[in-house]
Design a protein around this motif. Structure first.
Motif, mmCIF file in Angstrom:
data_model
loop_
_atom_site.group_PDB
_atom_site.id
_atom_site.type_symbol
_atom_site.label_atom_id
_atom_site.label_comp_id
_atom_site.label_asym_id
_atom_site.label_seq_id
_atom_site.Cartn_x
_atom_site.Cartn_y
_atom_site.Cartn_z
ATOM 1 N N LEU A 101 43.648 37.872 56.361
ATOM 2 C CA LEU A 101 42.763 38.671 55.517
ATOM 3 C C LEU A 101 42.717 38.102 54.101
ATOM 4 N N LEU A 102 43.881 37.677 53.613
ATOM 5 C CA LEU A 102 43.946 37.081 52.271
ATOM 6 C C LEU A 102 43.000 35.895 52.168
ATOM 7 N N ARG A 103 43.040 35.036 53.189
ATOM 8 C CA ARG A 103 42.240 33.812 53.121
ATOM 9 C C ARG A 103 40.763 34.092 53.316
ATOM 10 N N ARG A 104 40.454 35.234 53.930
ATOM 11 C CA ARG A 104 39.058 35.610 53.977
ATOM 12 C C ARG A 104 38.596 36.111 52.601
ATOM 13 N N ARG A 105 39.489 36.800 51.920
ATOM 14 C CA ARG A 105 39.122 37.341 50.599
ATOM 15 C C ARG A 105 39.172 36.266 49.518
ATOM 16 N N VAL A 106 39.979 35.230 49.752
ATOM 17 C CA VAL A 106 40.109 34.153 48.761
ATOM 18 C C VAL A 106 39.649 32.854 49.416
ATOM 19 N N GLY A 107 38.442 32.442 49.133
ATOM 20 C CA GLY A 107 37.908 31.225 49.731
ATOM 21 C C GLY A 107 38.341 30.000 48.956
ATOM 22 N N MET A 143 24.015 33.394 57.934
ATOM 23 C CA MET A 143 23.901 31.951 57.767
ATOM 24 C C MET A 143 22.691 31.610 56.901
ATOM 25 N N GLU A 144 21.564 32.230 57.228
ATOM 26 C CA GLU A 144 20.351 31.917 56.467
ATOM 27 C C GLU A 144 20.515 32.307 54.998
ATOM 28 N N GLN A 145 21.115 33.483 54.794
ATOM 29 C CA GLN A 145 21.292 33.939 53.411
ATOM 30 C C GLN A 145 22.166 33.003 52.592
ATOM 31 N N VAL A 146 23.304 32.618 53.164
ATOM 32 C CA VAL A 146 24.199 31.787 52.357
ATOM 33 C C VAL A 146 23.612 30.394 52.157
ATOM 34 N N ALA A 180 32.289 29.094 52.839
ATOM 35 C CA ALA A 180 33.235 30.025 52.220
ATOM 36 C C ALA A 180 32.542 31.343 51.872
ATOM 37 N N LEU A 181 31.312 31.244 51.341
ATOM 38 C CA LEU A 181 30.593 32.462 50.933
ATOM 39 C C LEU A 181 30.276 33.359 52.124
ATOM 40 N N ALA A 182 30.061 32.740 53.288
ATOM 41 C CA ALA A 182 29.669 33.519 54.455
ATOM 42 C C ALA A 182 30.702 34.582 54.790
ATOM 43 N N LEU A 183 31.945 34.329 54.453
ATOM 44 C CA LEU A 183 32.998 35.292 54.772
ATOM 45 C C LEU A 183 33.103 36.392 53.715
ATOM 46 N N LYS A 184 32.180 36.383 52.771
ATOM 47 C CA LYS A 184 32.188 37.388 51.709
ATOM 48 C C LYS A 184 33.523 37.471 50.966
ATOM 49 N N PRO A 185 33.935 36.378 50.392
ATOM 50 C CA PRO A 185 35.205 36.425 49.662
ATOM 51 C C PRO A 185 35.023 37.119 48.321
ATOM 52 N N GLU A 186 36.133 37.472 47.700
ATOM 53 C CA GLU A 186 36.061 38.015 46.344
ATOM 54 C C GLU A 186 36.410 36.945 45.332
ATOM 55 N N VAL A 187 37.243 36.002 45.786
ATOM 56 C CA VAL A 187 37.710 34.951 44.891
ATOM 57 C C VAL A 187 37.363 33.603 45.507
ATOM 58 N N ALA B 171 42.507 26.560 57.958
ATOM 59 C CA ALA B 171 43.460 27.570 57.489
ATOM 60 C C ALA B 171 42.907 28.294 56.266
ATOM 61 N N ALA B 172 42.255 27.541 55.370
ATOM 62 C CA ALA B 172 41.726 28.155 54.154
ATOM 63 C C ALA B 172 40.615 29.149 54.469
ATOM 64 N N LEU B 173 39.998 29.009 55.642
ATOM 65 C CA LEU B 173 38.977 29.973 56.043
ATOM 66 C C LEU B 173 39.594 31.137 56.807
ATOM 67 N N GLY B 174 40.907 31.138 56.887
ATOM 68 C CA GLY B 174 41.579 32.238 57.555
ATOM 69 C C GLY B 174 41.471 32.192 59.072
ATOM 70 N N LEU B 175 41.204 31.005 59.631
ATOM 71 C CA LEU B 175 41.115 30.896 61.088
ATOM 72 C C LEU B 175 42.520 30.851 61.668
ATOM 73 N N SER B 176 42.666 31.436 62.833
ATOM 74 C CA SER B 176 43.991 31.461 63.431
ATOM 75 C C SER B 176 44.337 30.082 63.965
ATOM 76 N N ARG B 177 45.623 29.875 64.153
ATOM 77 C CA ARG B 177 46.082 28.584 64.642
ATOM 78 C C ARG B 177 45.526 28.282 66.019
#
Ligand SMILES: Nc1ncnc2c1ncn2[C@@H]1O[C@H](COP(=O)(O)OP(=O)(O)OP(=O)(O)O)[C@@H](O)[C@H]1O
Ligand SMILES: [Mg+2]
Lengths: 274, 283
Positions: A101-107, A143-146, A180-187, B171-177
């Motif tokens: 979850l962290l890595r989704r929020r922080v791209g 995808m199209e949006q980003v 990275a943006l596609a995952l809607k990160p905050e950072v 990993a930086a995209l939060g993908l699982s191993r």
């Protein structure tokens, strides 16, 4: 899970960081490789919706510092981190913190563009799918949006199934930003995102970064002080002390680049300029 | 311009071409001999009939069948085990850890062990200890042991050759191993796996020493995996060394063996290429 409605409004609203709110704060953050510290006791504050530039000489631990902010440091062999990184007041280096979850929020955007060896489309859809966007229609809409947002849509809309590696370096980097943006990160953490690109692609990416300001908290490492001065709201200078990186000064970009009272900062900024 | 470098250049070119030709010439000669002597007189009858008079006349149907069964068991055992071990070695154990070093070193030693030792081991362990007797199953398992070291090491190399950046960006995209492994690393490691597979099949098909002690040399149709069965290479060996007047059929069998090897190799690369195209778009 990613929220259903992909919010484009966030892209348009750009706060000017007049009312900074802390989003990430490091406390005595120290990182060592094989027991040898790469940087020591970093206390840095990163504000929500602002661009914070991290500058400093080569090897003073800027990349390593970024890696601590999304726990990519976990993957580095022989790497040990101590201290705290508070993200919305929670220490992300705690064992039980949800790293996925962290890595989704922080791209993160790397120095060298690194799209997957898949098609352009799959580069965006694959991470989305892994993060729970199961509906293909919805994923394609994102995808199209980003792609539009990073200014790539018109360039690639007719060849979405072509290999991502067939794009130019600048396009690849924008694709990585889109991914990275596609995952809607905050950072967004950016490690010299323009340095592997030619000046024109570089300035495109730079323009994109300024557009992202306000909607995202951005930490950008760069050796290009002019660029840092142009885009950053805040800046931090890393320097060597006893062979380990330390934080010399932090403040608004204006303070650091134009009116620093610190000897080292002034020397570094003038040195690079002159 | 001086002339000397040019002369040296010529000489080197000649040397390189010369060595290539002298090596491939031998291979060509062997293949030519087998194709002309063996392939020239081959007919379908040979493939579909049983050997008579100890193989001097008749065909090789039961032998082909035993060979394919042995190969099937070898691959069914060694492919998943090999892939699994390679993933463990490359993704879940670091280069320096004692465990990984120990396993890698043992595999390298095993890869160089003469096949006759594997045969004796298979005979002692599978045939006697586990009570499988002289059987296709024992033979297949023994060959699996023999093929595994090469398969694991080359697959591991395949995984290691995948750029570190893929792992980091995933990993930086939060993908699982697991999904990184399945969607990114595995397709990129397939070429290494394929090399291991081809080398393994080649070694398995060519094997005689390890099979004499394990699957035996009964040349009837096997009725089950627990039956003894004669592999093609053993058949060739027997015909050419022990049976007078068996040369003609030995040649034919050798031709079949070569064709079989080629067919397996080509279909392996065809399948993996198609799979690769679907999973991954390179360059
Ligand atoms: N994976 C690693 N293993 C061991 N040492 C490392 C590793 N990565 C970096 N280092 C060391 O840590 C120190 C800081 O490296 P880092 O890459 O963070 O510097 P940097 O400020 O990003 O430099 P640059 O501006 O050149 O990118 C360097 O001395 C480097 O040699
Ligand atoms: Mg760096």
């Amino acid at each position: 899970m990613i929220e259903k409605d992909f919010n484009t409004q966030a892209f348009e609203s750009r706060s000017q960081c007049c009312d900074p709110q802390t989003q990430i704060e490091t406390r005595d953050l120290t990182l060592s490789y094989k027991g040898k510290p790469a940087f020591k006791n970093i206390n840095l504050t990163i504000n929500r919706g602002c661009i914070t530039a991290v500058v400093g000489p080569s090897g003073c631990g800027k990349t390593s510092f970024l890696n601590c902010l999304n726990r990519l440091s976990d993957l580095m062999p022989h790497c040990e981190v101590s201290g705290e990184v508070l993200f919305d007041s929670k220490n992300i280096h705690e064992k039980k913190y949800d790293v996925g979850l962290l890595r989704r929020r922080v791209g993160m955007i790397f120095q060298k563009p690194n799209p997957f060896p898949l098609s352009i489309k799959k580069n965006l859809l694959f991470p989305l799918k892994e993060h729970g966007v199961r509906d293909p229609k919805e994923a394609e809409a994102i995808m199209e949006q980003v792609l539009m947002h990073v200014g790539l849509w018109n360039e690639v809309k007719d060849r979405l199934d072509a290999a991502a590696l067939s794009l130019s370096g600048g396009q690849q980097q924008r694709l990585c930003i889109a991914r990275a943006l596609a995952l809607k990160p905050e950072v967004l953490l950016m490690d010299e995102p323009c340095s592997a690109l030619d000046p024109i692609s570089g300035s495109k990416v730079e323009g994109l970064i300024t557009q992202l300001q306000g909607a995202y908290t951005i930490v950008i490492v760069t050796h290009n002080l002019a660029q840092a001065k142009r885009i950053a709201n805040f800046a931090a200078l890393f320097w060597f002390q006893e062979e380990a990186g330390v934080l010399v000064e932090q403040g608004t970009a204006l303070q650091i680049f134009d009116s620093s009272k610190n000897e080292i900062t002034r020397a570094y900024i003038q040195g690079v300029r002159g | 311009m001086n002339k000397k470098p040019q002369l040296q250049d010529r000489f080197l070119t000649l040397l390189v071409y010369g060595s290539v030709i002298s090596v491939s010439w031998v291979l060509f000669l062997v293949l030519f001999d087998i194709c002309v002597t063996g392939g020239g007189s081959l007919n379908l009858e040979f493939l579909f009939s049983e050997p008579t008079s100890a193989g001097r006349t008749g065909g090789i149907a039961p032998i082909l069948m035993s060979t394919l069964f042995i190969l099937l068991i070898t691959m069914m055992v060694s492919l998943p085990l090999g892939l699994g071990s390679a993933i463990l070695l490359s993704e879940f154990s670091s280069e320096e850890k004692l465990f990984g070093r120990l396993v890698r070193r043992s595999l390298d030693v095993l890869a160089g062990v003469p096949s006759i030792c594997f045969g004796l081991f298979g005979n002692a362990f599978f045939c006697k200890r586990l009570g499988l007797g002289f059987s296709i199953l024992s033979g297949g398992l023994t060959l699996a042991c023999m093929v595994l070291p090469i398969l694991i090491r080359s697959t591991e190399e395949g995984f290691r050759s995948v750029p570190k950046e893929y792992r980091l960006s995933a990993a930086a995209l939060g993908l699982s191993r697991i999904s990184t492994l399945w969607h990114l690393l595995l397709p990129a490691a397939i070429p290494g796996f394929l090399v291991g597979f081809v080398l393994g099949v080649g070694r398995a098909l060519a094997e005689t020493a390890a099979l004499i002690f394990t699957s035996g040399y009964v040349d009837r149709f096997p009725r089950s995996l627990m039956d003894s069965g004669r592999a093609l290479s053993i058949h060739i060996y027997d015909l050419s060394m022990n049976i007078s007047g068996g040369d003609e059929n030995a040649y034919r069998s050798a031709f079949v063996l070569v064709v079989l090897l080629l067919v397996i190799n080509f279909s392996a690369s065809w399948v993996s290429e198609r799979w690769l195209k679907r999973k991954i778009v390179l360059s």
